[in-house]
Write a protein that holds these residues in place. Sequence first.
Motif, PDB file in Angstrom:
ATOM      1  N   VAL A  83       0.863  -1.169   0.000  1.00  0.00           N
ATOM      2  CA  VAL A  83       0.000   0.000   0.000  1.00  0.00           C
ATOM      3  C   VAL A  83       0.905   1.226   0.000  1.00  0.00           C
ATOM      4  O   VAL A  83       1.928   1.253   0.674  1.00  0.00           O
ATOM      5  CB  VAL A  83      -0.904  -0.013   1.249  1.00  0.00           C
ATOM      6  CG1 VAL A  83      -1.618   1.316   1.410  1.00  0.00           C
ATOM      7  CG2 VAL A  83      -1.893  -1.166   1.178  1.00  0.00           C
ATOM      8  N   VAL A 135      -8.138   2.557  -1.339  1.00  0.00           N
ATOM      9  CA  VAL A 135      -6.851   1.990  -0.964  1.00  0.00           C
ATOM     10  C   VAL A 135      -5.982   1.891  -2.206  1.00  0.00           C
ATOM     11  O   VAL A 135      -6.355   1.271  -3.202  1.00  0.00           O
ATOM     12  CB  VAL A 135      -7.026   0.582  -0.345  1.00  0.00           C
ATOM     13  CG1 VAL A 135      -5.664  -0.050  -0.060  1.00  0.00           C
ATOM     14  CG2 VAL A 135      -7.867   0.660   0.912  1.00  0.00           C
ATOM     15  N   LEU A 155      -3.008   0.358  -4.008  1.00  0.00           N
ATOM     16  CA  LEU A 155      -2.265  -0.891  -3.862  1.00  0.00           C
ATOM     17  C   LEU A 155      -1.405  -1.121  -5.100  1.00  0.00           C
ATOM     18  O   LEU A 155      -1.917  -1.121  -6.225  1.00  0.00           O
ATOM     19  CB  LEU A 155      -3.249  -2.047  -3.675  1.00  0.00           C
ATOM     20  CG  LEU A 155      -2.701  -3.460  -3.523  1.00  0.00           C
ATOM     21  CD1 LEU A 155      -1.908  -3.581  -2.218  1.00  0.00           C
ATOM     22  CD2 LEU A 155      -3.850  -4.472  -3.539  1.00  0.00           C
TER      23      LEU A 155
END
Length: 202
Positions: free
Chosen positions: A108, A123, A125
């Motif tokens: 991340v 998020v 990633l």
Amino acid sequence: MIPSALFTPAQQKLLGLLFVRVNEGFHLNEIMRQTGLGSASAQRELKRLHESGLIISERIGNVRQFRPNKDSPVYEELTSIVKKTFGLLSVLHSTLGPLRKSLNVAFVYGKTAREQEASADAVELLLIGENTTYGELLNRMPVAERLLRRKINPNLYSLPDFQRRVREQQGFILTMLEERKIFVLGDETDLDRIVQDAQAER
């Protein structure tokens, strides 16, 4: 880091599994596979949690399953702590674990790495892999998104493509390499090796 101050690495992995996916039950082999814990370590931590009343167990068929004890007086507080500290990492690790042989590194980055659970933003990633496809990856994202209640933006590179971008010193790659990262699969050493191999080919 807050998680390390409160819990051992083994406890983080176990609590992160059980207290994020709170409506599921896991037997010992599943717990070992999902967390990477050895049998002795997993059984020791499960015993502690069970004796403290934080988790319950029930036999289903030939196996015993473990799940959070929702009647525990600290259930809500512990669940909140887990999700605010290392729940994100645990969910992503469980999601990507089956792809470990195809992925060199996954982490991340960006705002997500700085804020973790404090943000409701997507998020970010980044993944570097050999044979993993976006289709295979995206098939695994919906469950993780439901657990986290956040969208996940996976950025997948093949190893040759990522190394080419390093050699070309592309702005996004250079910025991302300098920023804080939270590793889901692999670690800083693995990423450094990939970068160094790319630079050696220049």
